[in-house]
Design a protein around this motif. Structure first.
Motif, PDB file in Angstrom:
ATOM      1  N   PRO A 142       6.172   3.040  -0.490  1.00  0.00           N
ATOM      2  CA  PRO A 142       6.376   2.057   0.576  1.00  0.00           C
ATOM      3  C   PRO A 142       6.374   0.645  -0.023  1.00  0.00           C
ATOM      4  N   ARG A 172      -7.870   7.572   5.602  1.00  0.00           N
ATOM      5  CA  ARG A 172      -6.762   6.614   5.627  1.00  0.00           C
ATOM      6  C   ARG A 172      -6.714   5.914   6.986  1.00  0.00           C
ATOM      7  N   MET A 173      -7.272   6.549   8.005  1.00  0.00           N
ATOM      8  CA  MET A 173      -7.274   6.027   9.384  1.00  0.00           C
ATOM      9  C   MET A 173      -5.868   5.783   9.888  1.00  0.00           C
ATOM     10  N   GLN A 174      -4.968   6.662   9.490  1.00  0.00           N
ATOM     11  CA  GLN A 174      -3.581   6.524   9.918  1.00  0.00           C
ATOM     12  C   GLN A 174      -3.416   7.006  11.348  1.00  0.00           C
ATOM     13  N   HIS A 179       1.301   2.969  -2.126  1.00  0.00           N
ATOM     14  CA  HIS A 179       0.825   3.804  -1.011  1.00  0.00           C
ATOM     15  C   HIS A 179      -0.470   3.256  -0.417  1.00  0.00           C
ATOM     16  N   GLU A 203       3.983   5.251  11.530  1.00  0.00           N
ATOM     17  CA  GLU A 203       2.599   5.330  11.033  1.00  0.00           C
ATOM     18  C   GLU A 203       1.980   3.941  11.104  1.00  0.00           C
TER      19      GLU A 203
END
Lengths: 163, 269
Positions: free
Chosen positions: B25, B216-218, B51, B204
């Motif tokens: 990303p 990650r708390m995505q 990432h 996301e």
């Protein structure tokens, strides 16, 4: 010459039940997560003693060394000190599913450790994902079976201690 | 100058092309998202392909960075630097209003097909007009892949000139102004491709600080039929939104568009 070797082998086979007497089987479970950004996690399985000192690194599934540090507790406790011995226990990353890992009750030097309290540690870290650490105290020298709670990067796992 | 442009473009396209689905990303993180100063003020921006949110991994070319002022006018990039792990640039905000900073890569064409008795999947680069396929290629499908990274920064009073849409390409419609995303309040963003709603698009959302926490708390979101994504932030600070569009298009160059849009914004307390 050949016969001698054979005798040694038979001897080894006969002895093996004793050698295997003290063992811990860890059923490492990597959950199916999926998605375009899924890469297999880095996983470390290691044993700590009652004082939380690392006794042995049992298994490391990894690729580049760059991300070993993301298994944070393992790296702090063992990885950063055991570099030289790592080759013997490392392997490629594994696909989702259950993978059996055995601790034979020895320390990093290959010597049997005394019975008593230890902690089995399983740590998984995934790029574009999370980091999970599961710790299960065990009593080496007894017969015990544990099932751990599922975490983000580690499913429910069975840990079987055999005398 | 020309040579440098070409080199940077080549580096960037290599980053964009890198094993398609596995490309890192690309995002930008400014030092501030909102300013109250009365004079002109400099902000500094980190740009990287990584990432981690927001941790640095790889530097990126800055030639495709565009800066738009509060009246929609193109503005100049300030001092910049390309390091080993990230790129950095500064920009000066002179007048009140909302600025847009965007890194819009050129579309890259990827053609997938199957061949042989066992339907072996293969890929080739090039648009429908360019790509050369072996005889017997079946299920041929060309996707135009594009990465767009953006953020908005407001000097004093927010305005909406840079948020106006044209109906062309991939667009962000700020139903909630990016300088007005508040913890505990629902925010709504809409996305379109050539004016058509990005219905069902996967999005996301990740708050900053992945390097120092376990989860990650995505939050996984999906655009509704009108291309609208709704969410209520549960924590403050910078967030990275990553939208992944796959949509069939009517074009002589490709059958489908694949867009990865990354928006950095701040959630206010």
């Amino acid at each position: 010459m050949k016969r001698k070797h054979l005798a040694g082998l038979v001897c080894g086979l006969l002895l093996s039940p004793m050698v295997m007497a003290q063992q811990v089987e860890i059923q490492v479970n990597l959950p199916e997560i999926g998605g375009a950004m899924y890469y297999r996690p880095y996983v470390a399985v290691w044993i700590e003693d009652a004082s939380d000192n690392s006794v042995k690194t049992v298994t490391v599934w990894r690729k580049e060394a760059d991300w070993l540090k993301d298994m944070r507790r393992w790296w702090r406790k063992a990885g950063r000190y055991d570099q030289g011995e790592l080759d013997a226990v490392t392997g490629a990353t594994r696909r989702p599913g259950t993978h059996s890992v055995i601790w034979d009750g020895t320390n990093q030097q290959g010597q049997k450790v005394p019975a008593g309290r230890y902690t089995v540690n399983i740590e998984a870290a995934r790029e574009h994902g999370s980091r999970s650490l599961v710790r299960q105290p065990i009593e080496l020298g007894k017969n015990q079976t544990f099932t751990t709670e599922a975490a983000e990067e580690l499913g429910r796992m069975t840990i079987k201690v055999t005398r | 100058m020309k040579k440098r442009n070409w080199l940077v473009a080549a580096t960037l396209s290599a980053a964009l092309l890198a094993p398609t689905a596995q490309a890192h990303p690309i995002w930008m993180l400014p030092s501030e998202f909102n300013l109250s100063t009365e004079e002109a003020f400099w902000i500094t921006v980190d740009a990287t392909a990584s990432h981690g949110v927001f941790s640095f991994d790889k530097p990126i070319g800055l030639d495709n960075v565009s800066i738009y002022g509060p009246e929609g006018e193109r503005r100049r990039i300030g001092p910049y630097y390309k390091g080993q792990r990230r790129s950095v640039f500064d920009l000066q905000l002179e007048t009140s209003g909302t600025y847009k900073v965007e890194l819009r890569g050129q579309p890259r064409y990827m053609t997938s097909y199957v061949i042989g008795e066992r339907n072996t999947p293969r890929r080739a680069f090039g648009s429908k007009l360019e790509v050369q396929l072996p005889e017997g290629a079946r299920d041929v499908r060309t996707t135009a892949m594009q990465t767009i990274s953006a953020f908005y920064v407001t000097h004093r009073t927010p305005n909406t000139k840079v948020l106006e849409t044209t109906g062309e390409g991939f667009e962000f419609h700020a139903l909630t102004h990016p300088s007005d995303v508040i913890k505990g309040e629902e925010a709504r963003f809409r996305f379109t491709l050539d004016g058509k709603p990005a219905a069902g698009m996967k999005v996301e959302l990740v708050p900053q600080g992945t390097a120092w926490r376990d989860s990650r708390m995505q939050v996984d979101l999906e655009a509704d039929a009108d291309g609208v994504v709704r969410f209520t932030p549960t924590q403050t600070g910078p967030h990275l939104l990553s939208a992944n569009l796959r949509m069939d298009i009517d074009s002589p160059l490709a059958d489908a568009a694949g867009v990865n849009y990354l928006l950095s914004f701040e959630v206010l307390p």
